[in-house]
Motif scaffolding. Structure first.
Motif, short mmCIF file in Angstrom:
data_model
loop_
_atom_site.label_atom_id
_atom_site.label_comp_id
_atom_site.label_asym_id
_atom_site.label_seq_id
_atom_site.Cartn_x
_atom_site.Cartn_y
_atom_site.Cartn_z
N ARG A 264 23.42 113.08 7.94
CA ARG A 264 23.56 111.69 8.38
C ARG A 264 22.29 111.12 9.01
O ARG A 264 22.27 109.96 9.39
CB ARG A 264 24.72 111.58 9.36
N ASP C 262 32.91 114.25 5.04
CA ASP C 262 33.57 114.32 6.34
C ASP C 262 33.61 115.73 6.89
O ASP C 262 33.61 115.94 8.09
CB ASP C 262 35.01 113.78 6.23
N ARG C 276 38.60 116.68 12.76
CA ARG C 276 38.12 116.03 11.54
C ARG C 276 39.30 115.65 10.65
O ARG C 276 40.26 116.40 10.54
CB ARG C 276 37.18 116.96 10.79
N GLU C 277 39.19 114.48 10.04
CA GLU C 277 40.22 114.02 9.10
C GLU C 277 39.94 114.68 7.75
O GLU C 277 38.89 114.46 7.15
CB GLU C 277 40.16 112.50 8.93
#
Lengths: 320, 451, 328
Positions: A264, C262, C276-277
């Protein structure tokens, strides 16, 4: 950290092995503290002695040990002074347990996984099989394995499920400390993230503390409250997770952090030149000096452990 | 080269391996020496020799070194030949008739009797056989007339088998009778003792023709001979003990090499190609495993040939598709999946190259200890074949010695040395190879490292 | 974006790689559909990354490109030659044009060969008979991978080298035949963090210097952006998303790509504070994959009566090609 909140306190833990080529200083004066409901990450690259540290903590020692001493206080009691029988009855798998490296591949293939999880209960608490299986079922719920998997064999489960079973096995005796040795290194990204979700939940729900031994800096941040960096058998920095991941102090920690590729952030990773020294014959003075861009004359002497606002760093840069 | 030196340094860390290695090297040097010192043809003709070759040695005599362990030494063999020693013989001539006097004075200094006493005559004449009279002068001055007879071109007078003489000694066998003091009364034959002293055996011969001659050889057979003793055919056992070494080593080494290497290559080929090739190899192995190994060898030995080399080929042929193939296959199946083999395929290595350069070298470290341990196993096999009468009819081997010994009552009549000597060298060989083999296994086999 | 003027080096068209399952060694028991309809072009000097979890078919795809598996259906064209039709000499020649960097550097090197022999093997096999010439090329390639002075390494055996050095030897072997394409299968996943970057940078340097085309196979999205131009995300034998790398990490389109991102951590202490999803379940069996979109049983954005019925085709979204009904 105040002493009354300290669950596990390690001072000067040392473990040497005898080999044909001479003594290997696998663990050399290791120190760190761990509080209740906390997780400490032992961060280090391969061959830095972090797996030997796990063995030293649980006294799972091979035969060729040449030196094994130091102090390990578990809830204020020095467990290094216990004899083997006391240790077995009071510590191993009772108050401190282990999820070994590649645990998912070390399950017994001919025993149902439920029975395997129940086994430590039967051995250490002397409970009946039925009761132990009930406890195992409870543990399965905690780690997110369907309860009907109790009757399955290891080969019928996926890697992630097997790893959860191994974690359940370490938790079934309700220990205060669980040592996780590279718990996710052979797993896929999604499975890995799932396991960390489980561990986070366990820390909260079961009030258990973790010692997470890993080489993976990025995923270690998923669980860490504290971070201890290990280099060539020694602890070079013990820090609070927030401060560590923001800005580590020890030059090795900094360079290690800089070597992590980030998804990121647009930051080019850097690598550390050279190789870690051999544990057979480590250099005198700072063991990282040969690779350190900030080394100076002092570094040829053994660096002191300096306390910088609660962060312990073994480096001459911070000593005045 | 460096790695080989390192290997030996590591090997010699194990005392058992060092001792075993020293024995093996000694055995190899000894075998080479034997083959040079006593060439094959000579050894064979000696071993197949009859009474004429071996008349000078005693029958089933124990090795000399048994005397080290005895209070009273067993007598050794000694002999005199008038043809070699001129001073033993005097000749007188008178009108065509020769009078020949042969005298063998000898010192007998044992209280034990000899095994046998024999006289071997040789003479030259055209028509009339010479005539001799044999007598013995004992240390106390008595003269015993033994016998008189006429002799052909060769003639053997076995004192021990002279019935007339035996009667003269009141039933005591003559080789004992002549050494006994007749004034001593012994209660039983076992208690009889020889009288030590200087004896003289005299042969008075008469030759009736001009130019006719006569020679005699006296042999007093003892009870010990050489460092290994003799067998029932008076043959020196040391010949078989010595020649047994190169034969055993050759057989052991060739069969072990022949089987392991071919087995390994077959296993490698089968594993690499898989499919029907592997299937065929597996099925052949399974069938071969249930074939009765020994029975087949017995059949070959009975109906075809007992030659060592035929047996060697049979043993190799029957062992190639042995149980080892399964073991090798299991290891090759693992190696086959190794990333470096995949890499070799990716850069274009041919099947044969992968088998010979990538699969096989990986297994060699495991193979060497197995090979070393197989050598004594096959040496024992060769010995066992001898014992069940499938030994090579010509070659002197250790197994043959044991078989001869057992077959001729060595164990019932107390000739233990005859069986124990070859058994001991077999044991020593087996043990040396085994000690080296097991140590090698520890070095090469990572699973046993540091155990 | 990919320079479309570049010539195509490797063209893969509707590739299927199925492995037959056998019951008791003979009876047919279905197929493992490891690669099930993959299409893409790779140009000279281009780097692509194939990202996916274990069992998604990325390894089978790679081995098929290397000529180690035979395609069940579809075509692989390399420099306008159909790879499936090559045999003997031509196949060897084809294999020599592709370098192969493996995951486990220690396993990838024959333990009984020294470095010189390891590096000479491809040369010997591909007909370079002059030992002096071979040694010259070995030394040159060792310089390329920065194992200098070469004399320090030539006579060493793999176990005497560190993981990073072993991987350099593997890379040296991959490029010694001067290939047009290098296939790197998780080249850094078994190495330590500090060495990982070094090896990736080395590979990238070589790629730029020789205009190598590289297929980088990985499960780790975070290394992808430092290495490749385009990323293919694979799930259960299919490529679900193709996109330029920066665009992919900023705006992932396919729900599976989103999930992968993710699940990937950056070192950040805040990670410990939240869950975390993640999609539930596990990747499907390749023997009997789900109907329609293979990700639909785990997909949070599943469209009922569509995703489980019909297999999605590729839709163009910006620079992305996404196999997902959301983008119809």
């Amino acid at each position: 950290m105040s002493t009354d909140n300290t669950l596990l306190s390690i001072r000067d833990l040392t473990l040497y092995f005898n080999t044909q080529k001479g003594p290997v200083q696998a663990v050399d004066g290791v120190f760190f503290d761990l509080g209740y409901k906390e997780a400490v990450v032992i961060l280090g690259e391969s061959g830095c002695g972090k797996s030997s540290l796990a063995k030293a903590l649980l006294r799972l020692l091979p035969r060729n040990v040449s030196r094994y001493d130091g102090k390990v206080f578990l809830e204020g009691e020095n467990i290094m002074e216990m004899d083997e029988e006391q240790y077995r009855q009071n510590v191993r798998w009772v108050r401190m347990s282990l999820v070994p490296q590649a645990a998912m591949n070390s399950l017994n293939p001919v025993l149902k996984v439920g029975e395997q999880v129940a086994e430590p209960m039967i051995i250490h608490h002397g409970v009946k099989k039925e009761e132990a299986l009930n406890q195992a079922a409870k543990m399965f719920q905690h780690v997110g394995v369907p309860v009907d998997f109790l009757d399955r064999y290891a080969f019928e489960l996926s890697g992630g499920m097997r790893q959860r079973v191994a974690i359940a096995m370490s938790l079934v005796t309700a220990p205060a400390v669980v040592i996780l040795d590279e718990p996710t290194s052979a797993l896929d990204v999604l499975t890995q993230a799932n396991i960390f979700n489980v561990l986070k939940r366990l820390k909260k729900e079961l009030e258990v503390s973790f010692v997470l031994i890993t080489h993976d800096i990025a995923t270690s941040s998923e669980l860490a409250d504290r971070v201890a960096v290990m280099y060539a058998g020694q602890i070079v920095e013990v820090s609070d997770a927030h401060r560590f991941f923001h800005e580590p102090l020890h030059p090795y920690s900094r360079m290690l952090m800089a070597s992590v590729p980030r998804l990121r952030a647009n930051q080019e990773p850097e690598y550390i030149t050279g190789q870690p020294p051999s544990l057979l014959n480590p250099p005198t003075g700072c063991r990282f000096a040969a690779r350190c861009p900030k080394r100076f004359a002092k570094c040829s002497e053994e660096p002191p452990v300096v306390n910088v606002d609660g962060i312990q760093v073994k480096c001459w840069l911070y000593s005045n | 080269m460096n790695s080989i030196r390192k290997f030996f340094i590591e090997l010699f860390q194990y005392p058992s391996a060092a001792i075993g290695m020293i024995f093996i090297i000694g055995l190899i040097i000894f075998s080479i020496y034997v083959v040079i010192a006593l060439p094959y043809n000579e050894a064979i003709s000696l071993w197949r020799g009859d009474e004429n070759t071996w008349y000078k040695t005693p029958r089933t005599a124990q090795p000399k070194w048994v005397n080290w362990f005895r209070q009273e030494d067993l007598p050794e063999t000694f002999s005199f030949n008038s043809a070699d020693q001129q001073d033993t013989k005097t000749e007188e001539f008178s009108n065509g008739t020769n009078k020949i006097l042969i005298s063998f004075p000898f010192e007998y200094n044992s209280e034990l009797f000899p095994q046998e006493v024999s006289l071997y005559f040789k003479s030259q004449y055209t028509a009339k056989q010479p005539f001799v009279n044999v007598k013995l002068i004992t240390p106390d001055g008595r003269t015993i007339n033994l016998n008189s007879f006429s002799i052909g071109r060769t003639y053997t007078y076995r004192l021990s088998q002279d019935q007339k003489l035996q009667r003269k000694f009141f039933g005591i066998s003559p080789e004992k009778g002549i050494f006994v003091d007749p004034t001593v009364n012994a209660d039983s034959l076992e208690l009889l003792k020889a009288v030590p002293g200087t004896y003289e055996l005299i042969v008075e011969g008469v030759a009736f023709e001009e130019g006719s001659s006569l020679d005699a050889e006296l042999i007093v057979y003892g009870h010990v001979y050489g460092w290994a003793g003799t067998d029932h055919r008076r043959r020196d056992i040391s010949i078989a003990l010595m020649w047994g070494a190169p034969v055993a080593l050759t057989f052991g080494l060739l069969s072990a090499l022949g089987t392991t290497i071919t087995t390994m290559i077959i296993a490698a080929v089968g594993t690499w190609y898989g499919g029907w090739i592997d299937e065929v190899i597996q099925r052949i192995t399974e069938v071969n495993l249930i074939l009765p190994f020994l029975s087949i060898l017995i059949m070959i030995g009975t109906f075809y040939s007992k030659s060592l080399w035929v047996m060697l080929i049979a043993v190799i042929a029957l062992s190639i598709f042995g149980g080892a193939i399964k073991g090798f296959r299991a290891i090759f199946l693992q190696i086959k999946e190794a990333p470096y083999v995949e890499a070799a395929r990716a850069y274009g290595a041919s099947n044969w190259r992968i088998i010979m350069q990538y699969l096989v070298p990986r297994i060699v470290p495991l193979l060497i200890p197995q090979l070393v341990i197989l050598i004594p196993a096959n040496v024992f096999l060769e010995a066992s074949l001898n014992i069940i009468n499938l030994g090579d009819p010509v070659l002197p081997t250790w197994g043959k010695l044991i078989q001869n010994g057992v077959g001729n009552g060595a164990l019932t009549q107390g000739y233990y040395y005859w069986v124990l000597e070859p058994a001991f060298v077999l044991l020593l060989t087996g043990l040396s190879f085994a000690m080296v083999g097991f140590s090698m296994d520890r070095i090469f086999n990572p699973r046993l490292r540091g155990v | 974006m990919t320079d479309t003027n570049r010539e195509v080096l490797l063209s893969i068209d509707d590739l299927h790689v199925w492995f037959e399952l056998r019951r008791f060694g003979f009876g047919h028991a279905g197929y493992v559909k490891a690669v099930d309809g993959v299409t893409f072009n790779l140009h000279y000097g281009e780097t692509i990354a194939i990202v996916g979890e274990s069992g998604c078919g990325k390894t089978s795809l790679m081995k098929t490109i290397l000529g180690l598996n035979t395609p069940t259906r579809g075509k692989i064209m390399f420099e306008d030659k159909n790879v499936g039709e090559l045999t003997g000499e031509a196949l060897r020649d084809y294999r020599s044009k592709i370098g192969y960097v493996q995951q486990d550097p220690f396993g990838a090197l024959a333990p009984f060969m020294n470095v010189q022999r390891i590096l000479e093997e491809p040369l010997v096999i591909n007909g370079i008979k002059d030992p002096a010439e071979r040694e010259r090329r070995v030394r040159k390639v060792m310089e390329e991978v920065k194992l200098t002075p070469a004399d320090d390494f030539l006579h060493k055996f793999p176990h005497m080298l560190s993981g990073g050095q072993q991987q350099r030897i593997v890379i040296a072997r991959a490029i010694i035949l001067e290939p047009k394409l290098v296939v790197a299968d998780e080249p850094v996943s078994m190495l330590d963090a500090s060495v990982r970057v070094e090896i990736l940078k080395l590979l990238r340097g070589l790629q730029e210097k020789y205009r190598l085309a590289v297929i980088y196979i990985t499960h780790d999205l975070s290394t992808v952006r430092y290495f490749s131009e385009r990323v293919f995300v694979m799930y259960a034998g299919n490529v679900v998303e193709k996109a330029p790398v920066t665009s992919l990490v900023h705006t992932p389109r396919h729900p599976y790509t989103v999930a992968l991102m993710d699940a990937t951590s950056d070192p950040d202490a805040d990670n410990a504070l939240r869950y975390r999803e993640l999609p539930g379940g596990e990747p499907p069996s390749l023997v009997n994959p789900p109907s329609g979109c293979r990700f639909h049983p785990r997909c949070p954005k599943r469209i009922e009566n569509l995703c489980e019925v019909e297999e999605p085709q590729e839709f163009q979204v910006d620079e992305h090609l996404v196999a997902c009904w959301l983008y119809k």
